[in-house]
Design an enzyme around this catalytic site. Structure first.
Site, PDB file in Angstrom:
ATOM      1  N   ARG A  61       0.853  -1.266  -0.200  1.00 15.83           N
ATOM      2  CA  ARG A  61      -0.123   0.046   0.147  1.00 15.83           C
ATOM      3  C   ARG A  61       0.782   1.389  -0.049  1.00 15.83           C
ATOM      4  NH1 ARG A  61      -4.133  -1.831   4.334  1.00 15.83           N
ATOM      5  NH2 ARG A  61      -3.426  -3.844   3.976  1.00 15.83           N
ATOM      6  N   GLU A  98       3.118 -10.271  14.977  1.00 14.21           N
ATOM      7  CA  GLU A  98       2.372 -10.940  15.874  1.00 14.21           C
ATOM      8  C   GLU A  98       2.421 -12.378  15.695  1.00 14.21           C
ATOM      9  OE1 GLU A  98      -1.550  -9.258  15.925  1.00 14.21           O
ATOM     10  OE2 GLU A  98      -2.121 -10.131  17.800  1.00 14.21           O
TER      11      GLU A  98
HETATM   12  P1  AMP Z   1       2.132  -2.591  11.769  1.00 16.96           P
HETATM   13  O1  AMP Z   1       3.351  -3.039  11.346  1.00 16.96           O
HETATM   14  O2  AMP Z   1       1.586  -3.155  12.966  1.00 16.96           O
HETATM   15  O3  AMP Z   1       2.372  -0.771  12.033  1.00 16.96           O
HETATM   16  O4  AMP Z   1       1.196  -2.853  10.537  1.00 16.96           O
HETATM   17  C1  AMP Z   1       1.664  -2.996   9.433  1.00 16.96           C
HETATM   18  C2  AMP Z   1       0.754  -3.162   8.104  1.00 16.96           C
HETATM   19  O5  AMP Z   1      -0.487  -3.572   8.613  1.00 16.96           O
HETATM   20  C3  AMP Z   1       0.157  -1.337   7.928  1.00 16.96           C
HETATM   21  O6  AMP Z   1       0.937  -0.839   7.102  1.00 16.96           O
HETATM   22  C4  AMP Z   1      -1.283  -1.648   7.441  1.00 16.96           C
HETATM   23  O7  AMP Z   1      -0.959  -1.890   5.815  1.00 16.96           O
HETATM   24  C5  AMP Z   1      -1.704  -3.067   7.867  1.00 16.96           C
HETATM   25  N1  AMP Z   1      -2.608  -2.873   9.264  1.00 16.96           N
HETATM   26  C6  AMP Z   1      -2.403  -2.757  10.406  1.00 16.96           C
HETATM   27  N2  AMP Z   1      -3.651  -2.639  11.216  1.00 16.96           N
HETATM   28  C7  AMP Z   1      -4.489  -2.014  10.241  1.00 16.96           C
HETATM   29  C8  AMP Z   1      -5.852  -1.573  10.436  1.00 16.96           C
HETATM   30  N3  AMP Z   1      -6.383  -1.395  11.431  1.00 16.96           N
HETATM   31  N4  AMP Z   1      -6.401  -1.206   9.226  1.00 16.96           N
HETATM   32  C9  AMP Z   1      -5.873  -1.270   8.005  1.00 16.96           C
HETATM   33  N5  AMP Z   1      -4.638  -1.696   7.736  1.00 16.96           N
HETATM   34  C10 AMP Z   1      -3.780  -2.033   9.063  1.00 16.96           C
END
Ligand code: AMP
Length: 176
Positions: A61, A98
């Site tokens: 994205r 996770e």
């Molecule tokens: P993180 O490494 O936890 O910051 O999340 C990595 C990726 O997961 C983000 O760049 C999003 O593309 C996706 N993601 C995580 N949580 C969400 C959410 N609540 N809504 C949409 N995309 C999410």
């Protein structure tokens, strides 16, 4: 930039992809040309005076607004990809998610020491993916690294993972 209008344009999808997740669907930010233009303008305003030479987008994205921002800043665009996708020599980093671990790669000749880099992704949740990307970019020892998201989920406190010398910006913030 009308942040409220942008926030209203993000579709919230409850319980996707698993129960309990409030999924922020960024595709609804891109579908209306006026909103897309406003988002683009907002990003350019953040970085136009910073001498940015490369925008690095994280698969997948980060590949939507990343190249647009690069073009608007007169900078180059560099993809960070999942393993096995980039054809030339790469640097890579693995990090814990996770459930299990993940790996990301970047071409070795994509960045140099003179670059000022904006790392871009759609959304800051826990910050694990972006932190790994920052560590990957640090291998190139660029002049400066900025971190950018379209959306930040503030309650997850992802921004506290980043060193104070890294400026973290997000256009739309959700407190809960
Ligand atoms: P993180 O490494 O936890 O910051 O999340 C990595 C990726 O997961 C983000 O760049 C999003 O593309 C996706 N993601 C995580 N949580 C969400 C959410 N609540 N809504 C949409 N995309 C999410």
């Amino acid at each position: 930039m009308n942040v409220e209008k942008l926030r209203d344009s993000v579709r919230n999808v409850p319980d996707f992809p698993i129960p309990g997740i409030q999924f922020k669907d960024v595709t609804t930010l891109f579908i209306d040309p006026k909103i897309l233009d406003e988002l683009s303008e907002g990003l350019v305003e953040m970085y136009k005076d910073k001498g940015v030479s490369k925008v690095v987008g994280i698969e997948s994205r980060g590949f939507i607004m990343g190249p647009m921002l690069a073009r608007d800043l007169n900078a180059g665009f560099v993809p960070i990809r999942k393993p096995g996708k980039l054809p030339a020599e790469t640097y890579e980093i693995s990090y814990m998610k996770e459930y299990g671990s993940d790996t990301i790669q970047i071409h070795r000749d994509a960045i140099n020491e003179n670059d000022i880099v904006v790392l871009h992704d759609d959304l800051l949740a826990t910050g694990g993916t972006m932190l790994a990307a920052v560590q990957l970019i640090k291998k190139f020892n660029p002049k400066k690294i900025y971190v950018n998201f379209l959306i930040e989920l503030e309650e997850l406190n992802g921004r506290k993972l980043f060193d104070p010398d890294i400026e973290v910006e997000a256009i739309i913030k959700y407190a809960v």
